[in-house]
Design an enzyme around this catalytic site. Structure first.
Site, PDB file in Angstrom:
ATOM      1  N   HIS A 143       0.871  -1.175   0.000  1.00 53.66           N
ATOM      2  CA  HIS A 143       0.000   0.000   0.000  1.00 53.66           C
ATOM      3  C   HIS A 143       0.908   1.225   0.000  1.00 53.66           C
ATOM      4  O   HIS A 143       0.799   2.081  -0.848  1.00 53.66           O
ATOM      5  CB  HIS A 143      -0.931  -0.022   1.214  1.00 53.66           C
ATOM      6  CG  HIS A 143      -1.845   1.170   1.290  1.00 53.66           C
ATOM      7  ND1 HIS A 143      -2.676   1.421   2.336  1.00 53.66           N
ATOM      8  CD2 HIS A 143      -2.036   2.191   0.424  1.00 53.66           C
ATOM      9  CE1 HIS A 143      -3.355   2.540   2.119  1.00 53.66           C
ATOM     10  NE2 HIS A 143      -2.982   3.027   0.971  1.00 53.66           N
ATOM     11  N   GLU A 177       1.031   8.253  -3.709  1.00 54.44           N
ATOM     12  CA  GLU A 177       1.997   7.753  -2.720  1.00 54.44           C
ATOM     13  C   GLU A 177       3.324   8.511  -2.806  1.00 54.44           C
ATOM     14  O   GLU A 177       3.964   8.792  -1.787  1.00 54.44           O
ATOM     15  CB  GLU A 177       2.230   6.241  -2.892  1.00 54.44           C
ATOM     16  CG  GLU A 177       1.014   5.382  -2.538  1.00 54.44           C
ATOM     17  CD  GLU A 177       0.603   5.493  -1.060  1.00 54.44           C
ATOM     18  OE1 GLU A 177       1.469   5.432  -0.176  1.00 54.44           O
ATOM     19  OE2 GLU A 177      -0.606   5.648  -0.805  1.00 54.44           O
ATOM     20  N   HIS A 184       4.172  10.585   0.440  1.00 52.03           N
ATOM     21  CA  HIS A 184       5.160   9.896   1.284  1.00 52.03           C
ATOM     22  C   HIS A 184       6.565   9.834   0.680  1.00 52.03           C
ATOM     23  O   HIS A 184       7.553   9.989   1.391  1.00 52.03           O
ATOM     24  CB  HIS A 184       4.682   8.468   1.561  1.00 52.03           C
ATOM     25  CG  HIS A 184       3.298   8.399   2.127  1.00 52.03           C
ATOM     26  ND1 HIS A 184       3.006   8.751   3.431  1.00 52.03           N
ATOM     27  CD2 HIS A 184       2.108   8.044   1.562  1.00 52.03           C
ATOM     28  CE1 HIS A 184       1.698   8.599   3.642  1.00 52.03           C
ATOM     29  NE2 HIS A 184       1.136   8.178   2.528  1.00 52.03           N
TER      30      HIS A 184
END
Ligand SMILES: *[C@@H]1O[C@H](CO)[C@@H](O)[C@H](O)[C@H]1NC(C)=O
Ligand SMILES: *[C@@H]1O[C@H](CO)[C@@H](O)[C@H](O)[C@H]1NC(C)=O
Length: 243
Positions: free
Chosen positions: A70, A123, A127
């Protein structure tokens, strides 16, 4: 530890900016203590996606003996984030070409009707731009490849199967799931459940890494071993039963 990291980050920012490689860059707060690595069970993620809207469909992989990445999330002890650390570098689809088939196999977007790149771009922005201060993740390709390598190294499906825990209609004790992962990898993970419509489903297994990408006990950075609403048992779905 926190102070140390922020010195290193400061050093990096200064270094990057003096080396002349970076044009105007907005750096945020790169302060993080550890990386939370979330690997989810595709079938539960599909269940979740479908439960949000009856018109949602999934694009599930053919091979269903692996947890999917994920994300790999820089985090601070006792809290979340940081997120969106920099607006640079911008997400570049082409940068992922060398690992595209691996990404599609282990980091695919299960949500039908939305493409893989929208997931990866999200993502990266949220992040990856934070993780890039660490040498092993200092480019988009390295961030995604490094995460895939962790997925291969820490095979959650295999770890659970080794202890007799396989997708099934029966329930499993949350503690058995936890202990299987702990025994296999040697450090405490977090078992993360999805609790919805009266069901407790194994959604993901989270592992914690320090800034040297060494596996550590999640409990040592304030991440609880179980996040299953205090329930004793969970289901590890073997098929979609939501509709
Ligand atoms: C579900 O999805 C459909 C089609 O995209 C949309 O029209 C509808 O508003 C959604 N329903 C809810 C409750 O979000
Ligand atoms: C951070 O980036 C994510 C992904 O692009 C976005 O959804 C979110 O709104 C951003 N958050 C902030 C505070 O900018």
């Amino acid at each position: 530890m926190k102070q140390n990291s922020s010195y290193i980050d400061l050093f990096l920012v200064v270094l990057l900016c003096h080396s002349g490689c970076c044009l105007p860059v907005e750096y945020g707060d790169f302060n993080f203590d550890y990386l939370l690595f979330d690997q989810h069970w595709p079938i539960t993620e599909c269940w979740h996606w479908k439960s949000l809207n009856t018109s949602n469909s999934c694009s599930l992989p053919q091979v269903q003996n692996a947890f999917f990445v994920h994300g790999l999330w820089p985090s601070q002890s006792g809290t979340k984030g940081p997120n969106n650390c920099s607006n640079q570098p911008k997400f570049d689809r082409k940068a992922l070409d060398p690992i595209l088939s691996r990404l599609k196999q282990r980091w695919a977007n299960i949500h039908g009707g939305t493409d893989d790149y929208s997931f990866w771009s999200h993502e990266w922005k949220k992040h990856g731009t934070c993780a890039q201060v660490l040498e092993p993740f200092n480019s988009e390709l390295k961030y995604f490849k490094g995460s895939l390598d962790l997925n291969a190294l820490y095979d959650v499906y295999g770890a659970l199967a080794e202890y007799g825990i396989k997708p099934a209609t029966q329930s499993y004790a949350v503690d058995d799931v936890l202990n299987a992962v702990m025994k296999k990898f040697g450090k405490a993970p977090q078992i993360y459940c999805l609790i919805s419509k009266g069901q407790v489903l194994l959604h993901s297994v989270r592992l914690c890494f320090d800034r040297n990408i060494k596996l550590i006990d999640c409990s040592s950075v304030g991440v609880s071993a179980k996040n299953c609403g205090g329930k004793k048992t969970l289901q590890y779905l073997n098929k979609i039963t939501v509709d």
